[in-house]
Design a protein around this motif. Sequence first.
Motif, mmCIF file in Angstrom:
data_model
loop_
_atom_site.group_PDB
_atom_site.id
_atom_site.type_symbol
_atom_site.label_atom_id
_atom_site.label_comp_id
_atom_site.label_asym_id
_atom_site.label_seq_id
_atom_site.Cartn_x
_atom_site.Cartn_y
_atom_site.Cartn_z
ATOM 1 N N TYR A 176 0.625 -1.213 -0.025
ATOM 2 C CA TYR A 176 0.051 0.018 -0.120
ATOM 3 C C TYR A 176 0.805 1.275 0.188
ATOM 4 C CZ TYR A 176 -4.095 -2.758 0.713
ATOM 5 O OH TYR A 176 -5.116 -3.768 0.680
ATOM 6 N N LYS A 222 -2.742 7.827 -1.209
ATOM 7 C CA LYS A 222 -3.676 7.914 -0.149
ATOM 8 C C LYS A 222 -5.199 7.866 -0.731
ATOM 9 C CE LYS A 222 -5.389 10.348 3.807
ATOM 10 N NZ LYS A 222 -5.193 11.552 4.906
ATOM 11 N N PRO A 223 -5.405 8.675 -1.823
ATOM 12 C CA PRO A 223 -6.756 8.427 -2.433
ATOM 13 C C PRO A 223 -7.136 6.807 -2.950
ATOM 14 C CG PRO A 223 -5.919 10.493 -3.135
ATOM 15 C CD PRO A 223 -4.613 9.551 -2.245
ATOM 16 N N VAL A 241 -5.743 4.121 -1.856
ATOM 17 C CA VAL A 241 -6.047 3.230 -0.657
ATOM 18 C C VAL A 241 -7.527 3.560 -0.030
ATOM 19 C CG1 VAL A 241 -5.366 2.521 1.670
ATOM 20 C CG2 VAL A 241 -3.787 3.018 -0.206
ATOM 21 N N LEU A 242 -7.727 4.811 0.016
ATOM 22 C CA LEU A 242 -9.233 5.183 0.408
ATOM 23 C C LEU A 242 -10.538 4.539 -0.376
ATOM 24 C CD1 LEU A 242 -8.718 8.897 1.957
ATOM 25 C CD2 LEU A 242 -9.010 6.857 3.333
ATOM 26 N N SER A 277 -10.592 1.027 0.202
ATOM 27 C CA SER A 277 -11.131 0.411 1.596
ATOM 28 C C SER A 277 -12.681 0.798 1.561
ATOM 29 C CB SER A 277 -10.430 1.288 2.741
ATOM 30 O OG SER A 277 -10.633 2.669 2.547
ATOM 31 N N MET A 278 -13.274 2.075 0.981
ATOM 32 C CA MET A 278 -14.675 2.175 0.839
ATOM 33 C C MET A 278 -15.059 1.325 -0.087
ATOM 34 S SD MET A 278 -14.592 6.588 0.843
ATOM 35 C CE MET A 278 -13.507 6.904 -0.259
ATOM 36 N N ARG A 299 -15.798 -1.772 2.020
ATOM 37 C CA ARG A 299 -16.850 -1.573 2.829
ATOM 38 C C ARG A 299 -18.287 -1.623 2.245
ATOM 39 N NH1 ARG A 299 -16.350 3.864 5.553
ATOM 40 N NH2 ARG A 299 -17.632 4.588 3.384
ATOM 41 N N THR A 348 -4.452 -5.222 5.210
ATOM 42 C CA THR A 348 -4.090 -3.918 5.128
ATOM 43 C C THR A 348 -2.524 -4.368 4.851
ATOM 44 O OG1 THR A 348 -3.283 -4.322 7.598
ATOM 45 C CG2 THR A 348 -5.294 -3.076 7.239
#
Length: 191
Positions: A160, A165-166, A168-169, A172-173, A176, A184
């Motif tokens: 990762y 960062k966007p 990885v976000l 993860s979103m 979800r 991770t």
Amino acid sequence: MQIATAPGSHWLITALEIMSALFIFLIGLLALWVVITFITDISQTRQAIRRNYPVIGRFRYLFEKLGGFFRQYFFAMDREELPFNRAQRTWIYRAAKNLNNTVAFGSTRDNRTPGSILFVNTPYPTLGENAAPPVPVTIGRECRIPYVASSFFNISGMSYGALSKPAVLALSMGARKAGIWMNTGEGGLAP
């Protein structure tokens, strides 16, 4: 001393002389090609196989091109070799050379075996009303306490740190929303 020949056979001797001269000329051309190719291969720095095995290394590419034909009729198929089969090695070679490594219109994998996962393209995908709900997957049915996974597909651990960062976000979103796990890469699962 003169050799007696049958009448009308003079053309045959002339043809043999021409063919033998042509053969010697072609052998000379082949020898010249081998010398030039040897010098070219030994002095180039782009392909290690040609530098380490001048002239002979060039045949590897010919055999690689003809390999599909020979494997189809005589030898192992693309996915029969271990530990890495030909399909995997071809993908890696093409990726290493920054070439397109996608295979269009089909697969060499046998998708008829039970349990094969297929991703089917559709021009008009369903959004939810016609989608089949995911079925839990039981791992270790014969165990004392079998494990039941709510999803078949999850996001595995990866580097990762190489992603923004966007990115990885977004992963993860998406995990979800899909109700799946996301490893991770640090030895645990994201909440």
